[in-house]
Design a protein around this motif. Structure first.
Motif, PDB file in Angstrom:
ATOM      1  N   MET A 114       0.845  -1.231   0.129  1.00 29.05           N
ATOM      2  CA  MET A 114      -0.026   0.026   0.013  1.00 29.05           C
ATOM      3  C   MET A 114       0.903   1.086   0.105  1.00 29.05           C
ATOM      4  SD  MET A 114      -3.188   0.700   2.228  1.00 29.05           S
ATOM      5  CE  MET A 114      -2.811   1.172   3.883  1.00 29.05           C
ATOM      6  N   SER A 115       0.645   2.218  -0.994  1.00 31.19           N
ATOM      7  CA  SER A 115       1.434   3.175  -1.036  1.00 31.19           C
ATOM      8  C   SER A 115       0.730   4.337   0.011  1.00 31.19           C
ATOM      9  CB  SER A 115       1.502   3.844  -2.356  1.00 31.19           C
ATOM     10  OG  SER A 115       0.288   4.283  -2.821  1.00 31.19           O
ATOM     11  N   THR A 116       1.859   5.439   0.347  1.00 32.17           N
ATOM     12  CA  THR A 116       1.340   6.536   1.068  1.00 32.17           C
ATOM     13  C   THR A 116       0.711   7.561   0.125  1.00 32.17           C
ATOM     14  OG1 THR A 116       3.314   6.238   2.409  1.00 32.17           O
ATOM     15  CG2 THR A 116       2.167   8.395   2.549  1.00 32.17           C
ATOM     16  N   PRO A 117      -0.530   8.261   0.567  1.00 33.82           N
ATOM     17  CA  PRO A 117      -1.217   8.867  -0.255  1.00 33.82           C
ATOM     18  C   PRO A 117      -0.469  10.224  -0.507  1.00 33.82           C
ATOM     19  CG  PRO A 117      -2.103   8.864   1.777  1.00 33.82           C
ATOM     20  CD  PRO A 117      -1.039   7.722   1.541  1.00 33.82           C
ATOM     21  N   ALA A 118      -0.346  11.108  -1.639  1.00 36.05           N
ATOM     22  CA  ALA A 118       0.178  12.152  -1.712  1.00 36.05           C
ATOM     23  C   ALA A 118      -0.368  13.305  -0.658  1.00 36.05           C
ATOM     24  CB  ALA A 118      -0.071  12.686  -3.299  1.00 36.05           C
ATOM     25  N   VAL A 119       0.438  14.090  -0.310  1.00 37.89           N
ATOM     26  CA  VAL A 119       0.059  15.277   0.553  1.00 37.89           C
ATOM     27  C   VAL A 119      -0.109  16.336  -0.329  1.00 37.89           C
ATOM     28  CG1 VAL A 119       0.823  16.778   2.447  1.00 37.89           C
ATOM     29  CG2 VAL A 119       1.604  14.293   2.331  1.00 37.89           C
ATOM     30  N   LYS A 120      -1.435  16.981  -0.195  1.00 33.70           N
ATOM     31  CA  LYS A 120      -1.633  18.292  -0.905  1.00 33.70           C
ATOM     32  C   LYS A 120      -1.228  19.546  -0.034  1.00 33.70           C
ATOM     33  CE  LYS A 120      -5.187  20.917  -3.205  1.00 33.70           C
ATOM     34  NZ  LYS A 120      -4.305  21.535  -4.287  1.00 33.70           N
ATOM     35  N   LEU A 121      -0.304  20.276  -0.381  1.00 33.22           N
ATOM     36  CA  LEU A 121      -0.101  21.170   0.438  1.00 33.22           C
ATOM     37  C   LEU A 121      -0.306  22.722  -0.293  1.00 33.22           C
ATOM     38  CD1 LEU A 121       3.829  20.348   0.946  1.00 33.22           C
ATOM     39  CD2 LEU A 121       1.850  20.092   2.446  1.00 33.22           C
ATOM     40  N   MET A 122      -0.945  23.472   0.702  1.00 32.98           N
ATOM     41  CA  MET A 122      -1.463  24.821   0.282  1.00 32.98           C
ATOM     42  C   MET A 122      -0.505  25.719   0.275  1.00 32.98           C
ATOM     43  SD  MET A 122      -4.737  24.233  -0.560  1.00 32.98           S
ATOM     44  CE  MET A 122      -5.508  25.884  -0.407  1.00 32.98           C
ATOM     45  N   PRO A 123      -0.311  26.835  -0.353  1.00 29.15           N
ATOM     46  CA  PRO A 123       0.677  27.651  -0.092  1.00 29.15           C
ATOM     47  C   PRO A 123       0.673  28.314   1.270  1.00 29.15           C
ATOM     48  CG  PRO A 123      -0.506  28.363  -2.148  1.00 29.15           C
ATOM     49  CD  PRO A 123      -1.204  27.239  -1.507  1.00 29.15           C
ATOM     50  N   LEU A 124       1.695  28.770   1.931  1.00 31.70           N
ATOM     51  CA  LEU A 124       1.819  29.366   3.207  1.00 31.70           C
ATOM     52  C   LEU A 124       2.206  30.978   3.000  1.00 31.70           C
ATOM     53  CD1 LEU A 124       1.793  29.279   6.066  1.00 31.70           C
ATOM     54  CD2 LEU A 124       4.173  28.371   5.865  1.00 31.70           C
ATOM     55  N   LYS A 125       1.442  31.706   3.325  1.00 30.32           N
ATOM     56  CA  LYS A 125       1.353  33.219   3.229  1.00 30.32           C
ATOM     57  C   LYS A 125       1.888  33.640   4.432  1.00 30.32           C
ATOM     58  CE  LYS A 125      -0.977  33.180  -0.875  1.00 30.32           C
ATOM     59  NZ  LYS A 125      -2.330  33.474  -1.679  1.00 30.32           N
ATOM     60  N   LEU A 126       2.967  34.436   4.712  1.00 36.73           N
ATOM     61  CA  LEU A 126       3.367  35.041   6.001  1.00 36.73           C
ATOM     62  C   LEU A 126       3.578  36.624   5.579  1.00 36.73           C
ATOM     63  CD1 LEU A 126       5.851  32.590   7.320  1.00 36.73           C
ATOM     64  CD2 LEU A 126       3.739  32.559   7.645  1.00 36.73           C
ATOM     65  N   LEU A 127       2.764  37.237   6.556  1.00 36.08           N
ATOM     66  CA  LEU A 127       3.157  38.755   6.603  1.00 36.08           C
ATOM     67  C   LEU A 127       4.127  39.144   7.873  1.00 36.08           C
ATOM     68  CD1 LEU A 127       2.619  41.562   5.452  1.00 36.08           C
ATOM     69  CD2 LEU A 127       0.746  41.729   6.979  1.00 36.08           C
ATOM     70  N   ILE A 128       5.365  39.491   7.696  1.00 38.71           N
ATOM     71  CA  ILE A 128       5.693  39.937   9.069  1.00 38.71           C
ATOM     72  C   ILE A 128       5.798  41.385   9.115  1.00 38.71           C
ATOM     73  CG2 ILE A 128       8.172  39.843  10.081  1.00 38.71           C
ATOM     74  CD1 ILE A 128       8.835  37.652   8.153  1.00 38.71           C
ATOM     75  N   LEU A 129       5.232  41.884  10.070  1.00 41.33           N
ATOM     76  CA  LEU A 129       5.018  43.268  10.364  1.00 41.33           C
ATOM     77  C   LEU A 129       5.842  43.878  11.517  1.00 41.33           C
ATOM     78  CD1 LEU A 129       2.893  45.524   9.802  1.00 41.33           C
ATOM     79  CD2 LEU A 129       1.489  44.716  11.511  1.00 41.33           C
ATOM     80  N   HIS A 130       6.291  45.016  11.153  1.00 42.81           N
ATOM     81  CA  HIS A 130       7.098  45.853  12.248  1.00 42.81           C
ATOM     82  C   HIS A 130       6.505  47.224  12.016  1.00 42.81           C
ATOM     83  CE1 HIS A 130       9.980  47.471  15.230  1.00 42.81           C
ATOM     84  NE2 HIS A 130      10.464  46.133  14.961  1.00 42.81           N
ATOM     85  N   GLY A 131       6.056  48.083  13.066  1.00 43.77           N
ATOM     86  CA  GLY A 131       5.577  49.310  12.915  1.00 43.77           C
ATOM     87  C   GLY A 131       6.199  50.274  13.990  1.00 43.77           C
ATOM     88  N   ILE A 132       6.954  49.936  14.859  1.00 40.60           N
ATOM     89  CA  ILE A 132       7.381  50.775  15.808  1.00 40.60           C
ATOM     90  C   ILE A 132       9.157  50.777  15.644  1.00 40.60           C
ATOM     91  CG2 ILE A 132       7.795  51.430  18.169  1.00 40.60           C
ATOM     92  CD1 ILE A 132       5.117  50.194  18.646  1.00 40.60           C
ATOM     93  N   GLY A 133       9.607  52.217  15.023  1.00 43.41           N
ATOM     94  CA  GLY A 133      10.894  52.375  15.271  1.00 43.41           C
ATOM     95  C   GLY A 133      11.905  51.841  14.102  1.00 43.41           C
ATOM     96  N   ILE A 134      10.974  51.153  13.344  1.00 42.07           N
ATOM     97  CA  ILE A 134      11.872  50.556  11.987  1.00 42.07           C
ATOM     98  C   ILE A 134      11.294  51.045  10.862  1.00 42.07           C
ATOM     99  CG2 ILE A 134      12.648  48.216  10.637  1.00 42.07           C
ATOM    100  CD1 ILE A 134      13.834  48.569  13.580  1.00 42.07           C
ATOM    101  N   ASN A 135      12.261  51.673   9.826  1.00 40.96           N
ATOM    102  CA  ASN A 135      11.589  52.134   8.801  1.00 40.96           C
ATOM    103  C   ASN A 135      12.570  51.207   7.651  1.00 40.96           C
ATOM    104  OD1 ASN A 135       9.893  53.389   6.903  1.00 40.96           O
ATOM    105  ND2 ASN A 135      10.484  55.168   7.172  1.00 40.96           N
ATOM    106  N   ASP A 136      12.770  50.174   7.574  1.00 40.21           N
ATOM    107  CA  ASP A 136      13.676  49.590   6.540  1.00 40.21           C
ATOM    108  C   ASP A 136      13.093  48.036   6.568  1.00 40.21           C
ATOM    109  OD1 ASP A 136      15.512  48.395   5.249  1.00 40.21           O
ATOM    110  OD2 ASP A 136      17.254  48.705   6.520  1.00 40.21           O
ATOM    111  N   VAL A 137      12.645  47.620   5.455  1.00 42.10           N
ATOM    112  CA  VAL A 137      12.212  46.191   5.201  1.00 42.10           C
ATOM    113  C   VAL A 137      13.302  45.170   5.372  1.00 42.10           C
ATOM    114  CG1 VAL A 137      10.071  46.897   3.779  1.00 42.10           C
ATOM    115  CG2 VAL A 137      12.270  46.208   2.733  1.00 42.10           C
ATOM    116  N   THR A 138      14.685  45.464   5.270  1.00 43.21           N
ATOM    117  CA  THR A 138      15.522  44.429   5.548  1.00 43.21           C
ATOM    118  C   THR A 138      15.814  43.974   6.850  1.00 43.21           C
ATOM    119  OG1 THR A 138      17.129  46.207   6.152  1.00 43.21           O
ATOM    120  CG2 THR A 138      16.885  45.482   3.716  1.00 43.21           C
ATOM    121  N   TYR A 139      14.690  44.721   7.884  1.00 43.85           N
ATOM    122  CA  TYR A 139      14.899  44.263   9.311  1.00 43.85           C
ATOM    123  C   TYR A 139      14.307  42.572   9.491  1.00 43.85           C
ATOM    124  CZ  TYR A 139       9.674  43.874   9.327  1.00 43.85           C
ATOM    125  OH  TYR A 139       8.397  43.646   9.068  1.00 43.85           O
ATOM    126  N   ALA A 140      13.853  42.098   8.613  1.00 43.89           N
ATOM    127  CA  ALA A 140      13.415  40.653   8.656  1.00 43.89           C
ATOM    128  C   ALA A 140      14.115  39.808   7.581  1.00 43.89           C
ATOM    129  CB  ALA A 140      11.751  40.675   8.278  1.00 43.89           C
TER     130      ALA A 140
END
Length: 77
Positions: free
Chosen positions: A1-27
């Motif tokens: 018996m074979s293992t069923p294929a796993v269906k993976l949904m896209p994972l979307k992450l928003l990394i938010l910084h709002g105090i004291g940082i004004n440069d997206v390279t922080y992450a």
């Protein structure tokens, strides 16, 4: 018996910084770490691709939007 294929949904992450940082390279280090761990977990699960199409990470800076409230907060700290 074979293992069923796993269906993976896209994972979307928003990394938010709002105090004291004004440069997206922080992450940059966080994003690299998440990508490495994600790829490792996919490999453990037997997924053949590297997962780059399944992972969307967007670092975001809200400093301009929250600047007024940030100034109030900084005054109370």
């Amino acid at each position: 018996m074979s293992t069923p294929a796993v269906k993976l949904m896209p994972l979307k992450l928003l990394i938010l910084h709002g105090i004291g940082i004004n440069d997206v390279t922080y992450a940059d280090d966080l994003v690299k770490g998440i990508e490495q761990e994600f790829k490792a977990e996919l490999a453990k699960a037997g997924v053949k691709d590297d997962g780059s199409a399944r992972l969307v990470i967007q670092p975001t800076v809200w400093d301009d939007i929250v600047a007024r409230e940030q100034a109030k907060l900084n005054g109370t700290l």
